[in-house]
Design a protein around this motif. Structure first.
Motif, short mmCIF file in Angstrom:
data_model
loop_
_atom_site.label_atom_id
_atom_site.label_comp_id
_atom_site.label_asym_id
_atom_site.label_seq_id
_atom_site.Cartn_x
_atom_site.Cartn_y
_atom_site.Cartn_z
N ALA A 10 20.01 78.62 131.30
CA ALA A 10 19.49 77.53 132.08
C ALA A 10 18.29 76.73 131.15
CB ALA A 10 18.53 78.26 133.32
N PRO A 11 18.68 75.33 130.91
CA PRO A 11 17.60 74.47 130.18
C PRO A 11 16.24 74.80 130.55
CG PRO A 11 19.19 73.05 131.58
CD PRO A 11 19.43 74.43 132.03
N LYS A 12 15.50 74.81 129.62
CA LYS A 12 14.07 75.19 129.87
C LYS A 12 13.02 74.52 128.91
CE LYS A 12 15.65 79.96 129.79
NZ LYS A 12 16.99 79.67 129.26
N ALA A 13 11.93 74.36 129.42
CA ALA A 13 10.77 73.75 128.77
C ALA A 13 9.79 74.76 128.25
CB ALA A 13 10.01 72.61 129.63
N GLU A 14 9.43 74.81 127.20
CA GLU A 14 8.35 75.86 126.81
C GLU A 14 7.28 75.02 126.52
OE1 GLU A 14 8.33 79.69 124.80
OE2 GLU A 14 9.16 78.45 123.11
N LEU A 15 6.12 75.59 127.03
CA LEU A 15 4.71 74.79 127.08
C LEU A 15 3.72 75.81 126.41
CD1 LEU A 15 4.92 73.39 130.56
CD2 LEU A 15 5.85 72.35 128.47
N HIS A 16 3.94 76.92 125.78
CA HIS A 16 2.90 77.55 125.23
C HIS A 16 3.58 78.55 124.13
CE1 HIS A 16 -0.77 80.74 125.71
NE2 HIS A 16 -0.16 80.80 124.65
N ILE A 17 3.63 77.87 122.98
CA ILE A 17 4.09 78.63 121.63
C ILE A 17 3.32 78.19 120.41
CG2 ILE A 17 5.90 76.63 121.91
CD1 ILE A 17 6.30 79.79 119.52
N HIS A 18 2.70 79.12 120.02
CA HIS A 18 1.99 78.83 118.57
C HIS A 18 3.01 78.85 117.50
CE1 HIS A 18 -1.85 79.87 120.71
NE2 HIS A 18 -1.18 80.52 121.42
N ILE A 19 3.11 77.83 116.71
CA ILE A 19 4.05 77.75 115.52
C ILE A 19 3.84 78.81 114.64
CG2 ILE A 19 3.21 76.03 114.33
CD1 ILE A 19 6.81 76.39 115.28
N GLU A 20 2.61 79.24 114.45
CA GLU A 20 2.63 80.27 113.50
C GLU A 20 2.78 81.40 113.96
OE1 GLU A 20 0.05 78.12 114.62
OE2 GLU A 20 -0.95 77.12 112.84
N ARG A 86 15.85 79.23 117.01
CA ARG A 86 15.46 80.02 118.26
C ARG A 86 15.49 79.42 119.44
NH1 ARG A 86 15.30 85.64 117.02
NH2 ARG A 86 14.46 85.88 114.63
N ALA A 87 14.85 78.22 119.49
CA ALA A 87 14.81 77.71 120.60
C ALA A 87 15.85 77.17 121.39
CB ALA A 87 13.39 76.38 120.56
N LEU A 88 16.84 76.23 120.51
CA LEU A 88 17.79 75.65 120.90
C LEU A 88 18.66 77.23 121.37
CD1 LEU A 88 18.70 73.27 118.17
CD2 LEU A 88 18.34 72.68 120.53
N ALA A 89 18.91 78.30 120.62
CA ALA A 89 19.65 79.33 121.10
C ALA A 89 19.43 79.74 122.61
CB ALA A 89 19.55 80.47 120.08
N ASP A 90 17.98 79.67 122.88
CA ASP A 90 17.41 79.96 124.07
C ASP A 90 17.63 78.84 125.26
OD1 ASP A 90 17.28 82.69 123.34
OD2 ASP A 90 15.11 82.51 123.65
N HIS A 91 18.36 77.72 124.85
CA HIS A 91 18.51 76.43 125.86
C HIS A 91 16.90 75.93 126.04
CE1 HIS A 91 22.69 77.27 126.34
NE2 HIS A 91 22.47 78.55 125.98
N VAL A 92 16.28 75.86 125.20
CA VAL A 92 14.94 75.25 125.21
C VAL A 92 15.16 73.72 124.89
CG1 VAL A 92 12.59 74.81 124.27
CG2 VAL A 92 13.38 77.23 124.68
N VAL A 93 15.15 72.88 125.96
CA VAL A 93 15.33 71.52 125.55
C VAL A 93 14.13 70.78 125.44
CG1 VAL A 93 17.51 71.57 126.86
CG2 VAL A 93 15.46 71.01 128.18
#
Ligand code: HPA
Ligand code: ZN
Length: 329
Positions: A10-20, A86-93
């Motif tokens: 499923a396409p997803k939005a991810e709103l809590h990810i610390h890039i570090e 990693r995000a694209l692999a998890d269908h984060v759009v």
């Protein structure tokens, strides 16, 4: 497809990810070698073995040590490019990504250097179907003076990257560092039209969630899972639809809950709270966004409808209107 495959695809939005927090041990070692940075662990395996956390602070100590390998714009680019894969692999759009400038300025790395590297990777990602925004987080264990100095230093960066850098947040050691400590700097950020978020109710009490809402006037609460202890707060979150960016694997690894079956996200959802699912620091907590969805869905027996609601909440809680995102559900 099976329920798990449907969630994963499923396409997803991810709103809590610390890039570090997306820095994998392999990349930490690669950058340490390239930059001549000495690490406290002599192998990738030894570093990974140290990822046995007992609480938030035990994680933060290792997370800040890991970030010491980041020195050049290229380092920030490579870290972000790896997260994008990693995000694209998890269908984060669509992703709204935190970074911690004070972790870097303390080591002589400017905010402009960090943001330039992150931006370069996010601009490429945009052409591959991943839209994104960036949120500058203040470290709450430091003083508000330090946050104000950081904010002033960041003003030219907010101007140059206005298309990407749209908000401020508050992270690091929660207990003993209530949102009230940062009232002035958040007021300045809001006055400039920036979005605001704050970690609250992760390890800290419900009163910290109230402070984030009332004193910082945040648009979203990061974590917020301890809100369940205060029924009036749950009712308010449901009524106002202020979203919670929940991170199930983080809560498990940092022992907010002893078992995923004890996680409060399903109960919060049942009360009408706008719960979202996110990865927090995926390189440290054992999984990216899909692993977080799947772990929560399995342990809590989430229904198809509940998962769909959480997915939709992610898009609705985002700071970008639907017609400016890559996709939606
Ligand atoms: N909580 C507080 N600070 C953080 C976190 C978190 O989950 N991740 C990175 N910094
Ligand atoms: Zn976080």
């Amino acid at each position: 497809p099976t329920f798990a495959k449907k969630i994963a695809g499923a396409p997803k939005a991810e709103l809590h990810i610390h890039i570090e927090g997306s820095l994998e041990p392999e990349l930490i070692f690669k950058l340490a070698k390239r930059n001549g940075v000495k690490l406290a662990y002599d192998s990738i395996e030894a570093l990974r073995a140290a990822y046995a956390f007992t609480d938030l602070q035990s994680f933060l100590d290792i997370y800040y040590a890991g970030a010491t390998v980041l020195l050049t714009e290229e380092d920030f680019y490579e870290m972000t490019a790896a997260y994008v894969e990693r995000a694209l692999a998890d269908h984060v759009v669509h992703a709204e990504i935190f970074f911690d400038p004070q972790t870097h300025t303390e080591r002589g790395v400017s905010i402009a250097t960090a943001v330039a590297g992150i931006e370069r990777a996010l601009a490429v990602a945009e052409r591959r179907g991943l839209t994104s925004r960036l949120i500058l987080c203040f470290l709450r264990h430091l003083s508000e003076e330090d946050a104000l100095t950081t904010f002033e230093a960041a003003l030219p960066v907010f101007d140059e990257y206005a298309h990407r850098l749209v908000g401020v947040g508050l992270d690091s050691s929660e207990r003993g560092h209530p949102p009230s400590k940062f009232e002035r700097v958040f007021a300045k950020a809001r006055a400039r039209g920036l979005k605001t978020v704050a970690h609250a109710g992760e390890e800290g009490p419900p009163s910290y969630v109230y402070e984030a809402l009332d004193l910082l006037e945040v648009d979203r609460i990061d974590h917020g899972v301890r809100s369940i202890e205060d029924p009036a707060l749950v009712a308010r979150l449901a009524e106002t639809r202020v979203p919670l960016t929940v991170c199930p694997l983080s809560n498990l690894k940092l022992r907010v809950f002893d078992d995923m079956k004890q996680h409060t996200l399903k109960t919060l959802l049942s009360h009408g709270v706008a719960v979202t699912i996110n990865s927090d620091d995926p390189a440290y907590f054992g999984g990216y966004v899909n692993a977080n969805y799947l772990s929560a869905a399995e342990a809590l027996d989430l229904t198809d409808a509940e998962v769909h609601t959480i997915l939709r909440n992610g898009f609705e809680a985002s700071f970008v209107p639907a017609d400016e995102r890559a996709a939606s559900i």
